[in-house]
Every structure is written in structure tokens, then in C-alpha cells.
Design a protein around this motif. Structure first.
Motif, PDB file in Angstrom:
ATOM      1  N   TRP A  26       0.809  -1.215   0.000  1.00 28.89           N
ATOM      2  CA  TRP A  26       0.000   0.000   0.000  1.00 28.89           C
ATOM      3  C   TRP A  26       0.844   1.267   0.000  1.00 28.89           C
ATOM      4  N   SER A  27       2.012   1.196   0.607  1.00 26.20           N
ATOM      5  CA  SER A  27       2.914   2.340   0.513  1.00 26.20           C
ATOM      6  C   SER A  27       3.328   2.565  -0.938  1.00 26.20           C
ATOM      7  N   GLY A  28       3.605   1.461  -1.630  1.00 19.20           N
ATOM      8  CA  GLY A  28       3.952   1.560  -3.048  1.00 19.20           C
ATOM      9  C   GLY A  28       2.799   2.028  -3.906  1.00 19.20           C
ATOM     10  N   MET A  29       1.584   1.607  -3.571  1.00 13.61           N
ATOM     11  CA  MET A  29       0.417   2.048  -4.334  1.00 13.61           C
ATOM     12  C   MET A  29       0.245   3.566  -4.233  1.00 13.61           C
ATOM     13  N   GLY A  30       0.658   4.131  -3.115  1.00 14.69           N
ATOM     14  CA  GLY A  30       0.558   5.571  -2.967  1.00 14.69           C
ATOM     15  C   GLY A  30       1.670   6.325  -3.666  1.00 14.69           C
ATOM     16  N   LYS A  31       2.808   5.663  -3.903  1.00 14.13           N
ATOM     17  CA  LYS A  31       3.960   6.354  -4.478  1.00 14.13           C
ATOM     18  C   LYS A  31       4.209   5.989  -5.940  1.00 14.13           C
ATOM     19  N   ASP A  32       4.035   4.724  -6.287  1.00 10.23           N
ATOM     20  CA  ASP A  32       4.274   4.295  -7.670  1.00 10.23           C
ATOM     21  C   ASP A  32       3.381   3.098  -7.977  1.00 10.23           C
ATOM     22  N   PRO A  33       2.068   3.332  -8.165  1.00 12.33           N
ATOM     23  CA  PRO A  33       1.138   2.209  -8.351  1.00 12.33           C
ATOM     24  C   PRO A  33       1.440   1.347  -9.567  1.00 12.33           C
ATOM     25  N   VAL A  34       1.961   1.940 -10.634  1.00 11.05           N
ATOM     26  CA  VAL A  34       2.277   1.156 -11.837  1.00 11.05           C
ATOM     27  C   VAL A  34       3.356   0.124 -11.526  1.00 11.05           C
ATOM     28  N   ALA A 302      -8.421   7.526  -8.176  1.00 10.72           N
ATOM     29  CA  ALA A 302      -7.361   8.410  -8.664  1.00 10.72           C
ATOM     30  C   ALA A 302      -7.029   9.489  -7.632  1.00 10.72           C
ATOM     31  N   TYR A 303      -8.071   9.975  -6.965  1.00 15.22           N
ATOM     32  CA  TYR A 303      -7.867  10.973  -5.915  1.00 15.22           C
ATOM     33  C   TYR A 303      -7.039  10.392  -4.773  1.00 15.22           C
ATOM     34  N   SER A 304      -7.365   9.175  -4.341  1.00 16.59           N
ATOM     35  CA  SER A 304      -6.653   8.552  -3.232  1.00 16.59           C
ATOM     36  C   SER A 304      -5.200   8.259  -3.590  1.00 16.59           C
ATOM     37  N   LEU A 305      -4.962   7.811  -4.822  1.00 21.78           N
ATOM     38  CA  LEU A 305      -3.619   7.401  -5.209  1.00 21.78           C
ATOM     39  C   LEU A 305      -2.723   8.569  -5.600  1.00 21.78           C
ATOM     40  N   LYS A 306      -3.294   9.617  -6.178  1.00 18.65           N
ATOM     41  CA  LYS A 306      -2.436  10.681  -6.716  1.00 18.65           C
ATOM     42  C   LYS A 306      -2.984  12.093  -6.553  1.00 18.65           C
ATOM     43  N   LEU A 307      -4.244  12.306  -6.953  1.00 13.60           N
ATOM     44  CA  LEU A 307      -4.746  13.668  -7.131  1.00 13.60           C
ATOM     45  C   LEU A 307      -4.791  14.468  -5.835  1.00 13.60           C
ATOM     46  N   LYS A 308      -4.988  13.804  -4.688  1.00 12.19           N
ATOM     47  CA  LYS A 308      -5.105  14.556  -3.435  1.00 12.19           C
ATOM     48  C   LYS A 308      -3.790  15.182  -3.015  1.00 12.19           C
ATOM     49  N   ARG A 309      -2.698  14.765  -3.643  1.00 14.85           N
ATOM     50  CA  ARG A 309      -1.399  15.346  -3.331  1.00 14.85           C
ATOM     51  C   ARG A 309      -1.061  16.514  -4.250  1.00 14.85           C
ATOM     52  N   MET A 310      -1.934  16.800  -5.208  1.00 13.30           N
ATOM     53  CA  MET A 310      -1.676  17.851  -6.196  1.00 13.30           C
ATOM     54  C   MET A 310      -2.440  19.115  -5.818  1.00 13.30           C
TER      55      MET A 310
END
Length: 478
Positions: A26-34, A302-310
Motif C-alpha cells: 500500500w505504501s507503493g500504491m501511494g507512491k508508484d502504483p504502476v 485516482a484521488y486517493s492514489l495521486k490527485l489529493k497530493r496535487m
């Protein structure tokens, strides 16, 4: 002292109240999900390689991982008595060594190394080779640990494994049991049923269209149930992705997954169940509603994985997610959603998204950027300005709507709509001010549903609109 047998501790579920493999995932899913998805597909049948790869993708803050206080206290007492305390885990050796160093447990560890998956029999063989038969005490928490307990002198069991404990006792082993497991109320807390109140937004299209038929209401309520399950599914994913950020937060560190109260695997199973329920109900209602739920879940993911940090993108995304609830209500009840209504509510939700961030920043204890977010306390003035623009935009659009053909048809007393704009403006301004001064909780919609004064202002607004539409006259004859 040198003859004292070492105390060997399993890590996942024993020394820690979590699972390192799932933490890495899950740490990886938040930083580099691909990279995580690619590694999971490639090494699915080779767990030792998967563990090593995931540990590389997203190095863990092992000092933040939740420990089992009883086992930690036992380890500290044992060390103080001069006894060696050793970690033995099926997790990757790089993470286990770091964890041991964090807790001053010494340099020797037993762990998977990318070649051998040190679990069950493999772990037992390694420990017997190092310490001899019955040459160590072992603490574990799962049936797979029985292979190790069979070769330990003293057995320490975390959690309820009564049959195994009885069998080992019958074989002459000294067995000590420690509390373990999780509570359903903590999982329910993670699902956040109090957040379901936000899905009352699905009723907006029905109310705006003055469609008060019971059949429509019942269908929309089913839609609310599906949307609530979909939202809870994403809340679980959000918490799983945000483990490190939550543990760095003053209050979010107490969330069920961050604190270790609920195992990550249980959260993943609950997430899958809620997702299937949401999509099943949505498909049963109608294809349009299913489409909206799918879009909501994908955008939320998408919000949980990336967009909320933008920066700023997160607020626009929040506004879109709230707006999708209104679209979902129209789809569930087969009610036409006014374009004006959708254009009106989007800037309202932009303002409320700013309120959410303003509240977090006001309650923050330093000027540093919020963990996992793109904002710090110096951004409060910018957020306040954007919230103000959202309020002005929403009121302007509502004013223009009063001149539309649809408004003239639905609201014969046009001037009352203009009067309704006064409490509407008061409510929006008050929400922003309460967020700016830190007098809300972390979700403005949930706060709004509990705020008695705010509810009163909203009821005045709604009453004026109903009177403008002639609904009060129709229902009560005045």
C-alpha cells in the motif's frame, strides 16, 4: 548470561500489529502504483522476490509501524535481563533489519532474502540450525507458526488458537498466550458510516424537480445505499494508501489501520465486499446509475492514489466527487438534472473543498506542509480567496438561473428566489469562516449535517424556494 536461550519474535501480527508485505504494497500504491501492479503480476508465484521488490519501490518508515505493546514490553524486559531478542519473519530482510535497529533489538535477524521465503518450515529449519532443537523460545500468531513452535522450548501464542495451544501443551511444551485479534466496531469505524450523510445530496435532483413520488424516493434511497457502499470502499483504500501520512498526523494516527487495530488484510476484504455490493445494486437499478457509480469510484481511486497530493487539483476533484453525487441522484431516480443546478453546485463544492483544507491547516501544529497534501499554513489566504470566488460564482449562477425558462415554470414567485439568496449567502460565508477559524471538523458536509444553526439557515432557504414554487400553498393551502 550467555547460556540464556534467545527469545525469537515473529514480526507480522506478533511484534507488530500489522503486516509488512501489505504495508509495502500500500505504501507503493501511494507512491508508484504502476510499479507495484507490475511487480505483483510478475512475482505473484514468487513471494520472496515480490517482498524484495516491493521493499525497494517504497521504503517503509519502520519506526512508525504499530507495535504490539505486550510483546514490545516482553522484548524490553528480556533485553534488560541480558537475553538476546531476535526477529524472525517471512518479510524481506531489509525491512526486518531496519525494524530491529529502530527498537534496539540487535543486528541478527532471520528473514526472507529474495531467494528463500522464510515461512513455516523454512523458518523452523533456520532457527534450529542457528540455536539447536529446543534452543530458543518463539512467539508467533498464526497456524503456520506451528512448524516453529514444535521446535521451540517455550511457546508464546498471540491471539486465540486454542486447539494448537492444547495440542502443544499435551506434548509437554510450556505455552503462554497473549491477547490478539481485532474488533468489528473498529472495522465499522474504518468504513465511516457517519460519512454516508453526504449521500443525502442524491435527493437534490428529485427535490429540485419537485418530484415527490414515493416510487422515486424509494429508488433514490436504494441509490444512496449503493453510493454509501462505494464511498466506504474508497474510504478504506484511502486509509490504506495513507498509512504513513496518518501515522504522522496528531489525530489520524488513531485510525483503525494506522494504529493496527484492524489488520490490513481484513480492510482489503471489506473493501472488495463493499465494492461488489455497490456495483451490484447499481447494475440492478439502471445502466446510467451504474455508469455514474463507476466514474465516481474511478475518480475517487485516482484521488486517493495521486490527485489529493496535487495542489488545487485536489479541491477541483473533491468538487467533482460531490457533484457526481447529485448526478447519481438524477440517474437513480430517472429525474432530469438541470444544467443550471450542476453549474451552480460545482462552485459551492469548490468553496467547501477549500473549507476542508482551511480546517486542516488551521488545526495544524506547524507551518510544514500537511503529510500527503500540497498545502501548508501559509496557503490559508489563497484558499480563503478561492473559497470567496466559489461563493460569488455560485450566487451569480443562481441569480442567472432565476431568469431561465425552467425557473419561471417551476417558481412563479421569482422575487422569493432572490430573497432566498440572502440566507444562502449567509450559510456559505459562515461555513468558510468556521473553516478558517478552525471551528469545524475535517469534513464540511458532515459538519453541515450536524450544525444546528447551519441547518436552520438551510431550512429557511429551502422554505423560501418551496414558497416561490407554490409547494407550501399546494400542501397546506396557504
Amino acid at each position: 548470561m550467555g547460556n540464556i536461550k534467545p527469545l525469537v519474535l515473529d514480526v507480522d501480527g506478533t511484534f507488530l500489529k500489522t503486516d509488512i508485505l501489505l504495508e509495502c504494497f500500500w505504501s507503493g500504491m501511494g507512491k508508484d502504483p504502476v510499479a507495484v501492479v507490475s511487480a505483483s503480476a510478475r512475482y505473484l508465484l514468487h513471494p520472496e522476490r515480490l517482498k524484495a521488490r516491493l521493499a525497494q519501490i517504497a521504503p517503509l518508515r519502520t519506526d512508525l509501524l504499530p507495535v504490539n505493546p505486550e510483546i514490545k514490553a516482553l522484548a524490553d524486559r528480556s533485553r534488560a535481563a541480558g537475553r538476546d531478542v531476535v526477529l524472525a519473519s517471512a518479510s524481506d530482510v531489509s525491512v526486518v533489519k531496519q525494524l530491529a535497529a529502530d527498537h534496539h533489538l540487535g543486528g541478527r535477524v532471520f528473514a526472507s532474502d529474495g531467494v528463500t521465503n522464510l515461512k513455516g518450515g523454512a523458518k523452523a529449519d533456520a532457527l534450529v540450525a542457528a540455536y539447536g532443537e529446543n534452543g530458543f523460545d518463539y512467539a508467533g500468531n498464526a497456524p503456520v507458526d506451528r512448524a516453529v513452535w514444535e521446535h521451540a522450548e517455550n511457546v508464546l501464542i498471540v491471539g486465540r488458537h486454542d486447539a494448537i495451544a492444547r495440542d502443544l501443551t499435551a506434548k509437554g511444551k510450556s505455552v503462554t498466550e497473549f491477547a490478539g485479534g481485532w474488533k468489528m466496531r473498529d472495522l465499522i469505524r474504518a468504513i465511516r458510516p457517519h460519512q454516508w450523510v453526504k449521500n443525502i445530496l442524491l435527493l437534490m435532483p428529485m427535490i429540485a424537480a419537485h418530484n415527490f413520488q414515493m416510487s422515486t424516493l424509494l429508488t433514490v434511497i436504494q441509490g444512496i445505499m449503493a453510493f454509501s457502499a462505494a464511498a466506504s470502499c474508497i474510504y478504506l483504500i484511502n486509509d490504506l494508501v495513507d498509512l504513513e501520512a496518518d501515522r504522522l498526523h496528531s489525530t489520524k494516527r488513531n485510525r483503525p489501520f494506522a494504529s493496527g487495530a484492524v489488520p490490513l488484510g481484513v480492510g482489503m476484504a471489506a473493501c472488495a465486499g463493499l465494492g461488489f455490493f455497490a456495483l451490484g445494486v447499481a447494475a440492478w437499478l439502471n445502466p446510467a446509475f451504474l455508469g455514474v457509480v463507476l466514474i465516481y469510484m474511478m475518480l475517487s481511486l485516482a484521488y486517493s492514489l495521486k490527485l489529493k497530493r496535487m495542489r488545487w487539483v485536489d479541491i477541483a476533484t473533491l468538487a467533482m466527487l460531490y457533484t457526481l453525487r447529485v448526478v447519481a441522484g438524477a440517474a437513480a431516480g430517472s429525474v432530469s438534472a438541470s444544467v443550471f443546478m450542476l453549474i451552480f453546485i460545482f462552485p459551492v463544492f469548490i468553496a467547501l473543498g477549500c473549507v476542508k483544507r482551511l480546517t486542516e491547516l488551521t488545526l495544524a501544529t506547524s507551518d510544514e506542509r500537511l503529510p500527503g497534501r500540497g498545502y501548508g499554513r501559509p496557503d490559508r489566504s489563497d484558499l480563503l480567496n478561492v473559497a470567496g470566488l466559489g461563493i460569488v460564482g455560485a450566487l451569480l449562477i443562481f441569480f442567472l438561473y432565476t431568469f431561465s425558462a425552467q425557473a419561471r415554470m417551476l417558481y412563479p414567485s421569482q422575487w422569493l428566489l432572490w430573497v432566498a439568496m440572502i440566507p444562502m449567502a449567509i450559510w456559505l460565508t459562515r461555513m468558510v469562516w468556521l473553516g478558517y477559524t478552525g471551528k469545524q471538523d475535517y469534513d464540511p458536509i458532515v459538519f453541515a449535517m450536524k450544525d444546528k444553526m447551519g441547518i436552520g439557515i438551510l431550512m429557511i432557504t429551502l422554505s423560501l424556494m418551496f414558497y416561490a414554487a407554490g409547494i407550501w400553498q399546494q400542501w397546506f393551502g396557504f
